[in-house]
Design an enzyme around this catalytic site. Sequence first.
Site, short mmCIF file in Angstrom:
data_model
loop_
_atom_site.label_atom_id
_atom_site.label_comp_id
_atom_site.label_asym_id
_atom_site.label_seq_id
_atom_site.Cartn_x
_atom_site.Cartn_y
_atom_site.Cartn_z
N ASP A 83 23.31 -25.26 -77.25
CA ASP A 83 22.50 -25.19 -78.46
C ASP A 83 22.42 -26.57 -79.14
OD1 ASP A 83 21.09 -23.89 -80.55
OD2 ASP A 83 22.93 -23.68 -81.72
N ASN A 227 19.23 -16.48 -83.30
CA ASN A 227 20.48 -17.25 -83.31
C ASN A 227 21.30 -16.94 -84.56
OD1 ASN A 227 19.25 -18.45 -81.12
ND2 ASN A 227 19.57 -20.54 -81.82
N VAL A 228 22.58 -16.61 -84.38
CA VAL A 228 23.47 -16.33 -85.50
C VAL A 228 24.79 -17.06 -85.27
CG1 VAL A 228 24.66 -14.56 -86.84
CG2 VAL A 228 22.43 -14.05 -85.81
#
Length: 303
Positions: A83, A227-228
Amino acid sequence: MTLVPTIGLVRGARAFHRGIGAFNVIHVESAEALVQAAEDAGRPVILQLSENCVRYHGSLEPIARAMLAIAESSSELVAVHLDHAEDEELARSAVDLGFGSVMFDGAALPYAENVAATRRVVAYAHRAGASVEAELGVIGGKDGAHAPGVRTDPGEAAAFSAETGVDALAVAVGSSHAMTERTASLDLGLIAAIAEAVAIPLVLHGSSGVPDETLQAAIRAGMTKINVSTHLNAAFTGAVRATLDEQPALVDSRRYVAAGRDAMAREAARLVGLLSPDLRSPDTDSLDIRTTDLPATEGSDAP
């Protein structure tokens, strides 16, 4: 072994107008918690490792190999993703280690440089069977990178995806990184317009600050990868803090870290169920999510 290509999970979710949870790993215990969440929910999950987290650990390979091993040992379908990599070499290294996808974040670069760098990463990743996510414009938060109200333009998003050959695109639609309160308001009309203009799955960064019902509305509007990070870290840290408050003499870190891991697993399982279908249900039997079908992309390997 259930480590699967990221693109299969993302395209599978998009094909059935649902979302797929992509949750950030900070350490081994969080990777364990997120895989446990997938197994408890009976749904796939994407484990993500950020460039900031690599910097925290000092290098990519040890934490990456741990993530891959945890994913491979799962009874559920798990993908592994890099990421927010701003370093092209880091993105290539993740591909070489066996990550199913990488996000190359060239959003801070001038447009032409972003396109050129992203194309290089795409070419390298596609040859290895990995997919690439990119970001157009900057998602707010952390460093105050853009003023409130800045949004991704659908036409520019379509041009960027076509020029770079990326497989997924993170877009700015109102969310912001590192929010600890779930009060963000998304531009659902803009999400729908971008989804109409762009032929690849869309990614929502900064989802920790978005309420449950808004996340579901965003998926209905065309968002796919959700996304978290901060929200799940808060669950972990809150449980650690409560355990230490209740047991001030506790010195065995396994005891309080286990409490954090369990709390993260519970909340991640809830989110997985909220966002994601069971991609192995009867209505998706015809979709092979274990394979990739990535186009060849012209570009240079050079940094």
